[in-house]
Motif scaffolding. Structure first.
Motif, PDB file in Angstrom:
ATOM      1  N   ALA A  73      -5.726   3.720   2.944  1.00  0.00           N
ATOM      2  CA  ALA A  73      -4.842   3.728   1.769  1.00  0.00           C
ATOM      3  C   ALA A  73      -4.274   2.337   1.537  1.00  0.00           C
ATOM      4  O   ALA A  73      -3.144   2.024   1.886  1.00  0.00           O
ATOM      5  N   SER A  74      -5.067   1.462   0.926  1.00  0.00           N
ATOM      6  CA  SER A  74      -4.674   0.061   0.787  1.00  0.00           C
ATOM      7  C   SER A  74      -3.674  -0.178  -0.330  1.00  0.00           C
ATOM      8  O   SER A  74      -2.912  -1.133  -0.301  1.00  0.00           O
ATOM      9  N   ASP A  75      -3.668   0.684  -1.315  1.00  0.00           N
ATOM     10  CA  ASP A  75      -2.736   0.551  -2.434  1.00  0.00           C
ATOM     11  C   ASP A  75      -1.997   1.883  -2.585  1.00  0.00           C
ATOM     12  O   ASP A  75      -2.597   2.887  -2.964  1.00  0.00           O
ATOM     13  N   PRO A  76      -0.708   1.922  -2.268  1.00  0.00           N
ATOM     14  CA  PRO A  76       0.005   3.201  -2.300  1.00  0.00           C
ATOM     15  C   PRO A  76       0.002   3.875  -3.658  1.00  0.00           C
ATOM     16  O   PRO A  76      -0.063   5.094  -3.751  1.00  0.00           O
ATOM     17  N   ASN A  77       0.077   3.097  -4.725  1.00  0.00           N
ATOM     18  CA  ASN A  77       0.115   3.698  -6.061  1.00  0.00           C
ATOM     19  C   ASN A  77      -1.203   4.373  -6.398  1.00  0.00           C
ATOM     20  O   ASN A  77      -1.241   5.503  -6.894  1.00  0.00           O
ATOM     21  N   THR A  78      -2.316   3.673  -6.108  1.00  0.00           N
ATOM     22  CA  THR A  78      -3.633   4.267  -6.343  1.00  0.00           C
ATOM     23  C   THR A  78      -3.830   5.487  -5.468  1.00  0.00           C
ATOM     24  O   THR A  78      -4.337   6.529  -5.914  1.00  0.00           O
ATOM     25  N   TYR A  79      -3.398   5.371  -4.212  1.00  0.00           N
ATOM     26  CA  TYR A  79      -3.583   6.489  -3.303  1.00  0.00           C
ATOM     27  C   TYR A  79      -2.772   7.702  -3.746  1.00  0.00           C
ATOM     28  O   TYR A  79      -3.260   8.838  -3.706  1.00  0.00           O
ATOM     29  N   LEU A  80      -1.547   7.483  -4.149  1.00  0.00           N
ATOM     30  CA  LEU A  80      -0.700   8.610  -4.552  1.00  0.00           C
ATOM     31  C   LEU A  80      -1.251   9.306  -5.795  1.00  0.00           C
ATOM     32  O   LEU A  80      -1.077  10.520  -5.965  1.00  0.00           O
ATOM     33  N   THR A  81      -1.930   8.552  -6.658  1.00  0.00           N
ATOM     34  CA  THR A  81      -2.611   9.174  -7.799  1.00  0.00           C
ATOM     35  C   THR A  81      -3.673  10.143  -7.307  1.00  0.00           C
ATOM     36  O   THR A  81      -3.810  11.270  -7.812  1.00  0.00           O
ATOM     37  N   LEU A  82      -4.434   9.717  -6.282  1.00  0.00           N
ATOM     38  CA  LEU A  82      -5.452  10.582  -5.676  1.00  0.00           C
ATOM     39  C   LEU A  82      -4.791  11.821  -5.065  1.00  0.00           C
ATOM     40  O   LEU A  82      -5.224  12.959  -5.291  1.00  0.00           O
ATOM     41  N   PHE A  83      -3.724  11.605  -4.305  1.00  0.00           N
ATOM     42  CA  PHE A  83      -3.051  12.712  -3.621  1.00  0.00           C
ATOM     43  C   PHE A  83      -2.468  13.712  -4.611  1.00  0.00           C
ATOM     44  O   PHE A  83      -2.607  14.933  -4.445  1.00  0.00           O
ATOM     45  N   HIS A  84      -1.813  13.205  -5.641  1.00  0.00           N
ATOM     46  CA  HIS A  84      -1.231  14.116  -6.632  1.00  0.00           C
ATOM     47  C   HIS A  84      -2.322  14.879  -7.387  1.00  0.00           C
ATOM     48  O   HIS A  84      -2.099  16.023  -7.820  1.00  0.00           O
ATOM     49  N   GLY A  85      -3.494  14.256  -7.534  1.00  0.00           N
ATOM     50  CA  GLY A  85      -4.616  14.968  -8.141  1.00  0.00           C
ATOM     51  C   GLY A  85      -5.068  16.130  -7.277  1.00  0.00           C
ATOM     52  O   GLY A  85      -5.416  17.213  -7.789  1.00  0.00           O
ATOM     53  N   PRO A 130      11.485   0.219   6.030  1.00  0.00           N
ATOM     54  CA  PRO A 130      10.333   0.583   5.214  1.00  0.00           C
ATOM     55  C   PRO A 130       9.965  -0.429   4.148  1.00  0.00           C
ATOM     56  O   PRO A 130       8.857  -0.418   3.622  1.00  0.00           O
ATOM     57  N   THR A 131      10.880  -1.363   3.822  1.00  0.00           N
ATOM     58  CA  THR A 131      10.561  -2.330   2.770  1.00  0.00           C
ATOM     59  C   THR A 131       9.765  -3.510   3.290  1.00  0.00           C
ATOM     60  O   THR A 131       9.237  -4.303   2.516  1.00  0.00           O
ATOM     61  N   GLY A 132       9.676  -3.660   4.607  1.00  0.00           N
ATOM     62  CA  GLY A 132       8.928  -4.780   5.155  1.00  0.00           C
ATOM     63  C   GLY A 132       9.605  -6.109   4.961  1.00  0.00           C
ATOM     64  O   GLY A 132       8.933  -7.138   4.904  1.00  0.00           O
ATOM     65  N   THR A 133      10.930  -6.159   4.857  1.00  0.00           N
ATOM     66  CA  THR A 133      11.615  -7.423   4.600  1.00  0.00           C
ATOM     67  C   THR A 133      12.569  -7.843   5.713  1.00  0.00           C
ATOM     68  O   THR A 133      13.097  -8.933   5.697  1.00  0.00           O
ATOM     69  N   GLY A 134      12.816  -6.977   6.687  1.00  0.00           N
ATOM     70  CA  GLY A 134      13.767  -7.284   7.745  1.00  0.00           C
ATOM     71  C   GLY A 134      13.170  -8.149   8.836  1.00  0.00           C
ATOM     72  O   GLY A 134      11.984  -8.473   8.826  1.00  0.00           O
ATOM     73  N   PRO A 135      13.972  -8.524   9.830  1.00  0.00           N
ATOM     74  CA  PRO A 135      13.505  -9.428  10.876  1.00  0.00           C
ATOM     75  C   PRO A 135      12.421  -8.843  11.771  1.00  0.00           C
ATOM     76  O   PRO A 135      11.650  -9.584  12.370  1.00  0.00           O
ATOM     77  N   LYS A 136      12.344  -7.522  11.850  1.00  0.00           N
ATOM     78  CA  LYS A 136      11.330  -6.887  12.677  1.00  0.00           C
ATOM     79  C   LYS A 136      10.111  -6.442  11.873  1.00  0.00           C
ATOM     80  O   LYS A 136       9.203  -5.821  12.405  1.00  0.00           O
ATOM     81  N   ALA A 137      10.079  -6.717  10.607  1.00  0.00           N
ATOM     82  CA  ALA A 137       9.027  -6.199   9.734  1.00  0.00           C
ATOM     83  C   ALA A 137       7.698  -6.901   9.975  1.00  0.00           C
ATOM     84  O   ALA A 137       7.621  -8.000  10.477  1.00  0.00           O
ATOM     85  N   VAL A 138       6.640  -6.216   9.591  1.00  0.00           N
ATOM     86  CA  VAL A 138       5.302  -6.788   9.658  1.00  0.00           C
ATOM     87  C   VAL A 138       4.880  -7.332   8.305  1.00  0.00           C
ATOM     88  O   VAL A 138       3.809  -7.900   8.165  1.00  0.00           O
ATOM     89  N   GLU A 139       5.730  -7.195   7.318  1.00  0.00           N
ATOM     90  CA  GLU A 139       5.503  -7.683   5.963  1.00  0.00           C
ATOM     91  C   GLU A 139       4.322  -7.012   5.280  1.00  0.00           C
ATOM     92  O   GLU A 139       3.688  -7.580   4.408  1.00  0.00           O
ATOM     93  N   LEU A 140       4.019  -5.797   5.694  1.00  0.00           N
ATOM     94  CA  LEU A 140       2.885  -5.113   5.088  1.00  0.00           C
ATOM     95  C   LEU A 140       3.198  -4.623   3.688  1.00  0.00           C
ATOM     96  O   LEU A 140       2.371  -4.688   2.801  1.00  0.00           O
ATOM     97  N   ALA A 141       4.401  -4.119   3.512  1.00  0.00           N
ATOM     98  CA  ALA A 141       4.718  -3.496   2.229  1.00  0.00           C
ATOM     99  C   ALA A 141       4.711  -4.501   1.095  1.00  0.00           C
ATOM    100  O   ALA A 141       4.115  -4.282   0.042  1.00  0.00           O
ATOM    101  N   SER A 142       5.349  -5.639   1.302  1.00  0.00           N
ATOM    102  CA  SER A 142       5.504  -6.597   0.217  1.00  0.00           C
ATOM    103  C   SER A 142       4.284  -7.477   0.015  1.00  0.00           C
ATOM    104  O   SER A 142       4.028  -7.947  -1.076  1.00  0.00           O
ATOM    105  N   SER A 143       3.511  -7.686   1.065  1.00  0.00           N
ATOM    106  CA  SER A 143       2.434  -8.670   0.968  1.00  0.00           C
ATOM    107  C   SER A 143       1.055  -8.070   0.778  1.00  0.00           C
ATOM    108  O   SER A 143       0.190  -8.691   0.181  1.00  0.00           O
ATOM    109  N   THR A 144       0.795  -6.879   1.310  1.00  0.00           N
ATOM    110  CA  THR A 144      -0.551  -6.320   1.211  1.00  0.00           C
ATOM    111  C   THR A 144      -0.570  -4.907   0.642  1.00  0.00           C
ATOM    112  O   THR A 144      -1.599  -4.254   0.660  1.00  0.00           O
ATOM    113  N   ASN A 145       0.571  -4.428   0.164  1.00  0.00           N
ATOM    114  CA  ASN A 145       0.648  -3.098  -0.429  1.00  0.00           C
ATOM    115  C   ASN A 145       0.303  -1.979   0.540  1.00  0.00           C
ATOM    116  O   ASN A 145      -0.091  -0.892   0.127  1.00  0.00           O
ATOM    117  N   LEU A 146       0.417  -2.262   1.844  1.00  0.00           N
ATOM    118  CA  LEU A 146       0.162  -1.213   2.820  1.00  0.00           C
ATOM    119  C   LEU A 146       1.465  -0.478   3.123  1.00  0.00           C
ATOM    120  O   LEU A 146       1.856  -0.297   4.274  1.00  0.00           O
TER     121      LEU A 146
END
Length: 316
Positions: A73-85, A130-146
């Motif tokens: 699920a590389s793009d949450p928005n695209t994936y959620l469209t699939l899931f809601h379908g 969950p936003t990927g912006t704190g000091p312990k984040a992996v930066e996945l949410a903001s940088s790669t849409n994961l």
């Protein structure tokens, strides 16, 4: 039980579909490739050749017991469209009196952050950043849409589907998954190198042990809906020890100093940075509720076996 595996020809999905079939269940396997469909058919998995977002497989929904989603699920928005379908099709096609269709989503532990040794992570540890912006984040949410945590919550809170989340740690076995990056680099350059810095840990799980978890989760899905299960070996791997062992196997001459024939390099992108995530993971729900225990040799202990399997996978 009738199961559909989305992404059934992938590194995670194929052994999961095999394990379900060997457990005696009727298994459909979704793949985009006609060639890979033949591989599924040989394994007594009924191939469905289509894009996962297609509605061409939705006619199966009325009679399915479980859908196991092993897609990336590389793009949450695209994936959620699939899931809601899938939700919409389930609501319209499935008899109202039937039990909820179970939906098992494959996520990962990266959303839990780069906690290092500060926090032992379990199945019920909340996603603290969950936003990927704190000091312990992996930066996945903001940088790669994961931003899988958002997807997880949509699935777990679904009123139409019986949602369950499985979070594998770093996978190994056969063609290597992420570790194939190191194997391939050695084949091409003759150097043993890994991302990050000395002194790290690797949390891992073999693809067969993960497949076994899917079978157990599917079998008890009706009583474990809404839960998250981490798939990880009981102990972390020492990264330096893993690299030293690989040097021994491939007979790399030792170097002076702490390198010992291997080297580390800095990540060049966010995905590589995510691989360096340091986590101490101690899952308990799968053991307690599903009697699940990993059985395969650990990555370092079985490294010669896994290296040979990788070579066979690329030379076939």
């Amino acid at each position: 039980m009738r199961a559909l595996v989305l992404g059934a020809s992938g590194f995670i999905g194929f052994p999961a579909a095999q394990a379900l079939s060997r457990a005696g269940y009727f298994v459909y396997g979704q793949t985009r490739s006609e060639e890979k469909a033949k591989r599924l058919a040989v394994e007594e998995i009924f191939p469905i050749v289509c894009d996962p977002s297609s509605t061409s497989w939705h006619h199966l929904i009325p009679t399915l017991d479980v859908i196991i989603d092993t897609l990336h699920a590389s793009d949450p928005n695209t994936y959620l469209t699939l899931f809601h379908g899938i939700e919409s099709a389930t609501k319209s096609l499935r008899p109202a009196s039937s039990p909820k269709l179970s939906f098992i989503f494959t996520s990962g532990t990266w959303p839990l952050g780069n906690q290092g040794y500060d926090l032992i992570l379990t199945d019920t540890t909340p996603v603290l950043d969950p936003t990927g912006t704190g000091p312990k984040a992996v930066e996945l949410a903001s940088s790669t849409n994961l931003d899988r945590s958002r997807v997880e919550q949509e699935i777990l809170k679904s009123e139409i589907l019986n949602g369950i989340v499985v979070r594998p740690t770093l996978l190994y076995g056969r063609s290597g998954s992420i570790f194939s990056m190191m194997f391939e680099r050695f084949r091409k350059e003759g150097r043993v190198s890994w991302l990050g810095t000395p002194g790290g840990k690797l949390t891992t799980i073999h693809q067969d042990d993960l497949a076994d978890l899917y079978v157990r989760t599917a079998e008890k899905a009706q009583v474990i809906g809404g839960l998250v299960f981490i798939a990880a070996n009981s102990h972390s791997e020492d990264t330096d020890g893993f690299l030293r062992r690989f040097c021994e196997i491939v007979r790399v001459d030792g170097k002076e100093g702490p390198g010992g024939g291997y080297e580390y390099f800095e990540p060049t992108n966010v995905f590589e940075k995510a691989i360096t995530t340091q986590q101490i993971v101690r899952p308990y729900l799968a053991r307690t509720l599903l009697s699940w225990e990993p059985k395969k040799l650990g990555l370092t202990d079985g490294l010669e076996l896994y290296w040979n399997a990788y070579l066979a996978s690329v030379d076939k």
